[in-house]
Design a protein around this motif. Structure first.
Motif, PDB file in Angstrom:
ATOM      1  N   ARG A 266       0.840  -1.208   0.000  1.00 56.15           N
ATOM      2  CA  ARG A 266       0.000   0.000   0.000  1.00 56.15           C
ATOM      3  C   ARG A 266       0.875   1.258   0.000  1.00 56.15           C
ATOM      4  NH1 ARG A 266      -4.126   1.608  -2.022  1.00 56.15           N
ATOM      5  NH2 ARG A 266      -5.440  -0.029  -1.130  1.00 56.15           N
ATOM      6  N   ALA A 267       1.931   1.263   0.805  1.00 57.99           N
ATOM      7  CA  ALA A 267       2.824   2.422   0.858  1.00 57.99           C
ATOM      8  C   ALA A 267       3.522   2.630  -0.485  1.00 57.99           C
ATOM      9  CB  ALA A 267       3.858   2.232   1.967  1.00 57.99           C
ATOM     10  N   ALA A 268       3.919   1.528  -1.125  1.00 59.46           N
ATOM     11  CA  ALA A 268       4.590   1.631  -2.427  1.00 59.46           C
ATOM     12  C   ALA A 268       3.646   2.202  -3.482  1.00 59.46           C
ATOM     13  CB  ALA A 268       5.095   0.252  -2.859  1.00 59.46           C
ATOM     14  N   ILE A 269       2.416   1.693  -3.500  1.00 60.62           N
ATOM     15  CA  ILE A 269       1.443   2.154  -4.498  1.00 60.62           C
ATOM     16  C   ILE A 269       1.120   3.634  -4.299  1.00 60.62           C
ATOM     17  CG2 ILE A 269      -0.945   1.904  -5.283  1.00 60.62           C
ATOM     18  CD1 ILE A 269      -0.654  -1.109  -4.724  1.00 60.62           C
ATOM     19  N   GLU A 270       0.939   4.030  -3.031  1.00 54.58           N
ATOM     20  CA  GLU A 270       0.622   5.429  -2.752  1.00 54.58           C
ATOM     21  C   GLU A 270       1.811   6.354  -3.036  1.00 54.58           C
ATOM     22  OE1 GLU A 270      -1.142   6.088   1.038  1.00 54.58           O
ATOM     23  OE2 GLU A 270      -2.856   4.766   0.643  1.00 54.58           O
ATOM     24  N   SER A 271       3.005   5.779  -3.149  1.00 51.56           N
ATOM     25  CA  SER A 271       4.194   6.572  -3.485  1.00 51.56           C
ATOM     26  C   SER A 271       4.437   6.596  -4.991  1.00 51.56           C
ATOM     27  CB  SER A 271       5.428   5.999  -2.780  1.00 51.56           C
ATOM     28  OG  SER A 271       5.275   6.040  -1.376  1.00 51.56           O
ATOM     29  N   GLY A 272       3.514   5.998  -5.743  1.00 58.54           N
ATOM     30  CA  GLY A 272       3.644   5.988  -7.195  1.00 58.54           C
ATOM     31  C   GLY A 272       4.501   4.864  -7.732  1.00 58.54           C
ATOM     32  N   LYS A 273       4.810   3.867  -6.888  1.00 59.61           N
ATOM     33  CA  LYS A 273       5.621   2.733  -7.322  1.00 59.61           C
ATOM     34  C   LYS A 273       4.732   1.511  -7.551  1.00 59.61           C
ATOM     35  CE  LYS A 273       9.718   4.339  -4.817  1.00 59.61           C
ATOM     36  NZ  LYS A 273      10.775   3.975  -3.829  1.00 59.61           N
ATOM     37  N   THR A 274       5.333   0.426  -8.006  1.00 59.31           N
ATOM     38  CA  THR A 274       4.577  -0.800  -8.229  1.00 59.31           C
ATOM     39  C   THR A 274       4.540  -1.627  -6.951  1.00 59.31           C
ATOM     40  OG1 THR A 274       6.459  -2.179  -8.875  1.00 59.31           O
ATOM     41  CG2 THR A 274       5.463  -0.799 -10.594  1.00 59.31           C
ATOM     42  N   SER A 275       3.719  -2.655  -6.967  1.00 60.27           N
ATOM     43  CA  SER A 275       3.602  -3.525  -5.797  1.00 60.27           C
ATOM     44  C   SER A 275       4.872  -4.332  -5.554  1.00 60.27           C
ATOM     45  CB  SER A 275       2.421  -4.483  -5.973  1.00 60.27           C
ATOM     46  OG  SER A 275       2.607  -5.295  -7.124  1.00 60.27           O
ATOM     47  N   ALA A 294      -0.454  -9.794  -1.415  1.00 61.89           N
ATOM     48  CA  ALA A 294      -0.699  -8.548  -0.690  1.00 61.89           C
ATOM     49  C   ALA A 294      -1.411  -7.533  -1.571  1.00 61.89           C
ATOM     50  CB  ALA A 294       0.633  -7.973  -0.192  1.00 61.89           C
ATOM     51  N   GLU A 295      -1.000  -7.438  -2.830  1.00 60.50           N
ATOM     52  CA  GLU A 295      -1.655  -6.501  -3.753  1.00 60.50           C
ATOM     53  C   GLU A 295      -3.126  -6.861  -3.940  1.00 60.50           C
ATOM     54  OE1 GLU A 295      -0.907  -4.574  -8.191  1.00 60.50           O
ATOM     55  OE2 GLU A 295      -0.101  -6.562  -7.711  1.00 60.50           O
ATOM     56  N   ARG A 296      -3.400  -8.159  -3.989  1.00 62.53           N
ATOM     57  CA  ARG A 296      -4.784  -8.623  -4.117  1.00 62.53           C
ATOM     58  C   ARG A 296      -5.607  -8.278  -2.883  1.00 62.53           C
ATOM     59  NH1 ARG A 296      -5.112 -14.784  -3.077  1.00 62.53           N
ATOM     60  NH2 ARG A 296      -4.602 -13.883  -1.036  1.00 62.53           N
ATOM     61  N   ASP A 297      -5.006  -8.419  -1.699  1.00 62.39           N
ATOM     62  CA  ASP A 297      -5.756  -8.289  -0.454  1.00 62.39           C
ATOM     63  C   ASP A 297      -5.920  -6.855   0.029  1.00 62.39           C
ATOM     64  OD1 ASP A 297      -5.943 -11.018  -0.474  1.00 62.39           O
ATOM     65  OD2 ASP A 297      -4.335 -11.344   0.988  1.00 62.39           O
ATOM     66  N   VAL A 298      -5.070  -5.959  -0.470  1.00 65.92           N
ATOM     67  CA  VAL A 298      -4.998  -4.636   0.123  1.00 65.92           C
ATOM     68  C   VAL A 298      -5.950  -3.621  -0.511  1.00 65.92           C
ATOM     69  CG1 VAL A 298      -3.224  -3.576  -1.364  1.00 65.92           C
ATOM     70  CG2 VAL A 298      -3.263  -3.081   1.105  1.00 65.92           C
ATOM     71  N   ARG A 299      -6.704  -4.049  -1.500  1.00 62.33           N
ATOM     72  CA  ARG A 299      -7.501  -3.108  -2.302  1.00 62.33           C
ATOM     73  C   ARG A 299      -8.445  -2.247  -1.482  1.00 62.33           C
ATOM     74  NH1 ARG A 299      -8.894  -7.666  -6.890  1.00 62.33           N
ATOM     75  NH2 ARG A 299      -6.801  -7.773  -7.810  1.00 62.33           N
ATOM     76  N   ASP A 300      -9.079  -2.810  -0.484  1.00 65.92           N
ATOM     77  CA  ASP A 300     -10.086  -2.070   0.289  1.00 65.92           C
ATOM     78  C   ASP A 300      -9.553  -1.529   1.610  1.00 65.92           C
ATOM     79  OD1 ASP A 300     -12.071  -2.521  -1.645  1.00 65.92           O
ATOM     80  OD2 ASP A 300     -12.531  -4.494  -0.799  1.00 65.92           O
ATOM     81  N   LEU A 301      -8.241  -1.598   1.812  1.00 67.32           N
ATOM     82  CA  LEU A 301      -7.667  -1.149   3.071  1.00 67.32           C
ATOM     83  C   LEU A 301      -6.761   0.063   2.841  1.00 67.32           C
ATOM     84  CD1 LEU A 301      -6.702  -4.558   4.729  1.00 67.32           C
ATOM     85  CD2 LEU A 301      -8.718  -3.179   5.160  1.00 67.32           C
TER      86      LEU A 301
END
Length: 350
Positions: A266-275, A294-301
């Protein structure tokens, strides 16, 4: 003569261009042994009782050297193997003898150093870095690394095919998810599955009936149930783990690692990086499938919700460490699940 791949080794064997020195090592021990056996099969010649010598990890270098320089008996060459030679544990005098030996291997001998159990990390050991640097100027090193998910799936399909069974890539993917990335475990499970199937096309029902889910995989399924708010599956998986007599603190440790993976993703995605960005600082070598989960599970969190989950996991860890027994540990986990499910529910209705 630098580092080579398994493909290059097969090419050398096929063209009968085998060198005088090989170092076989890596995380995937089944591949280490397979590559060793490939060489030994090719080198298996006349009078093996004279022309093949094995040494354990604690053999003196002088003894190994005596075997290496000895002439083969009525054959073109002989083979000497040394298992789990640990240069990290060798003193300076023994290392000097070893390096001198590597410089003087005759053409009539093939020396194979291999690590069937010993794990090494050259990045953390100056001795191993020096050894590899010296070895690559004298022979060939072949690291056997953990296979990636798509390579594991192909491997599982090939193993099934050898047993006259047809296994789809979709089911192979499921088997890898259940068993993990250890080839020994995968090979054993596929062998069992094919024996149960008795040939022909393998079905999803046969996979579910015969494949044993390892503890880590079960906990990853558990984390998925928790983030999706599936309370019945979450508690059913907890029952399964407890029935398998898994320790509560072990369950909690693996579950915590799954949430840490989600936080990192989640932190990586919000920083503009890939999972996959956490591979830069986390130990995900051969285990990048965890980040895919983790990428699959984190969508709603959100990142805030994940921080709350990590805080709950920490409190549960403290509770278990201070508890009075197994029953209290089970209660602590059940309470944790309720709290994590509540956080997931808030995310789904937000």
């Amino acid at each position: 003569m630098p580092e080579i791949t398994e493909t290059k080794l097969k090419e050398q064997i096929a063209k009968e261009q085998i060198g005088s020195l090989y170092f076989l090592y890596g995380d995937e021990k089944l591949l280490v042994r397979r590559n060793l056996n490939r060489l030994l099969k090719k080198l298996d010649g006349n009078f093996p009782e004279f022309n093949f010598q094995e040494f354990p990890h604690d053999a003196p270098v002088d003894s190994i050297a005596d075997a290496v320089v000895a002439m083969p008996f009525m054959a073109e060459r002989k083979c000497v193997t040394v298992s789990d030679l640990n240069v990290e544990a060798m003193n300076t005098a023994e290392l000097d003898k070893l390096y001198e030996l590597l410089d003087t291997i005759p053409e009539t001998t093939v020396l194979i150093l291999y690590l069937p159990t010993l794990e090494i990390d050259p990045k953390k050991s100056a001795k191993w870095r020096t050894f590899l640097k010296k070895l690559d100027t004298r022979g060939f090193s072949l690291p056997s690394l953990r296979l990636k998910d798509n390579e594991l799936e192909k491997y599982v399909c090939r193993e099934a095919e050898k047993a006259n069974c047809l296994l789809s890539r979709k089911l192979a993917e499921r088997i890898v998810q259940y068993v993990g990335n250890d080839l020994n475990a995968l090979t054993n499970e596929v062998t069992k599955l094919c024996a149960f199937a008795g040939g022909g096309e393998i079905t999803a029902e046969q996979v579910e009936k015969t494949i044993t889910k390892n503890m880590e995989t079960t906990v990853f399924l558990l984390s998925n149930a928790l983030v999706r708010g599936d309370y019945s599956k979450a508690y059913a998986l907890l029952d399964l783990l407890m029935a398998q007599r898994e320790e509560p603190y072990t369950i909690l440790a693996v579950l915590s690692s799954a949430y840490i993976d989600m936080y990192r993703v989640r932190a990586a995605i919000e920083s503009g990086k890939t999972s996959m960005a956490p591979t830069e600082y986390g130990d995900y070598r051969g285990r990048d499938f965890r980040l895919k989960y983790a990428e699959r599970d984190v969508r709603d969190l959100s990142i805030e919700m994940l921080r709350e989950c990590l805080s709950l996991l920490l409190n549960c860890d403290l509770s278990i460490k201070l508890s009075g027994g197994e029953n209290m540990d089970r209660i602590a986990l059940e309470k944790l699940f309720a709290q994590l499910l509540y956080v997931a529910h808030r995310g789904s209705v937000a």
